[in-house]
Design an enzyme around this catalytic site. Structure first.
Site, PDB file in Angstrom:
ATOM      1  N   HIS A 121       0.848  -1.193   0.000  1.00  0.00           N
ATOM      2  CA  HIS A 121       0.000   0.000   0.000  1.00  0.00           C
ATOM      3  C   HIS A 121       0.888   1.249   0.000  1.00  0.00           C
ATOM      4  O   HIS A 121       2.111   1.155   0.152  1.00  0.00           O
ATOM      5  CB  HIS A 121      -0.938   0.005   1.212  1.00  0.00           C
ATOM      6  N   GLY A 122       0.248   2.386  -0.136  1.00  0.00           N
ATOM      7  CA  GLY A 122       0.936   3.671  -0.013  1.00  0.00           C
ATOM      8  C   GLY A 122       0.193   4.539   0.990  1.00  0.00           C
ATOM      9  O   GLY A 122      -0.920   4.206   1.399  1.00  0.00           O
TER      10      GLY A 122
END
Ligand code: T46
Length: 139
Positions: A54-55
């Protein structure tokens, strides 16, 4: 355009060496440029595990392998780098808008995350294509 993986870097933490055991310090305004609002740690990762994927939109963080080792693959939508964390004296400082994957956990690894935000699901990019679109448009 300068990619955002560039500001991600290994930070050597000051170590106070003592025959009774070493002491490492992380202080806001010195080793990191944010106030720590949350700390979490992970242990018991099977070696084949991938964590992350994820970011973050705003979150900054310092990641430390306080025991054992693992790799962090970072991707800002333009370029990719891999960092190895294998000593408690060394942290990976990460900026926002970087996609990350954590892999290759050695048995018994304990990872510590010091982060700039309280838990907020809306800060996450969980979808890579959405992340890529925003990262490439300079969001
Ligand atoms: C990261 C990697 C290494 C909370 O309730 N509070 C928290 O502070 C965190 C970090 C997580 N959670 C909950 C949310 C999920 O239901 O714990 C569950 C697992 O979290 P997540 O799906 O985000 O797990 P990972 O491995 O994708 O990511 C987590 C962190 O979220 C992330 O920031 O760097 O560990």
């Amino acid at each position: 355009m300068v990619g955002r993986v560039e500001p991600c870097r290994i930070v050597e933490l000051p170590e106070i060496v003592d025959p009774r055991g070493s002491l490492c310090v992380v202080e806001s305004g010195k080793e990191i440029d944010f106030d720590v609002k949350r700390a979490y740690y992970m242990f018991g990762m099977p070696p084949e595990t991938r964590r992350g994927g994820h970011g973050h939109r705003r979150l900054r963080q310092l990641i430390i392998a306080v025991h054992g080792s693992f790799k962090v693959d970072v991707d800002d939508g333009f370029s990719r780098r891999t960092f190895v964390l294998d000593h408690p004296r060394r942290g990976l400082y990460m900026t926002p808008m970087v996609w990350r994957d954590m892999v290759d956990f050695a048995p018994g690894t304990v990872g510590l995350w010091l982060v700039s935000e309280t838990y907020d699901e809306s800060d996450y990019y969980r979808d890579y294509d959405e992340f890529l679109r925003d990262a490439r448009s300079g969001a």
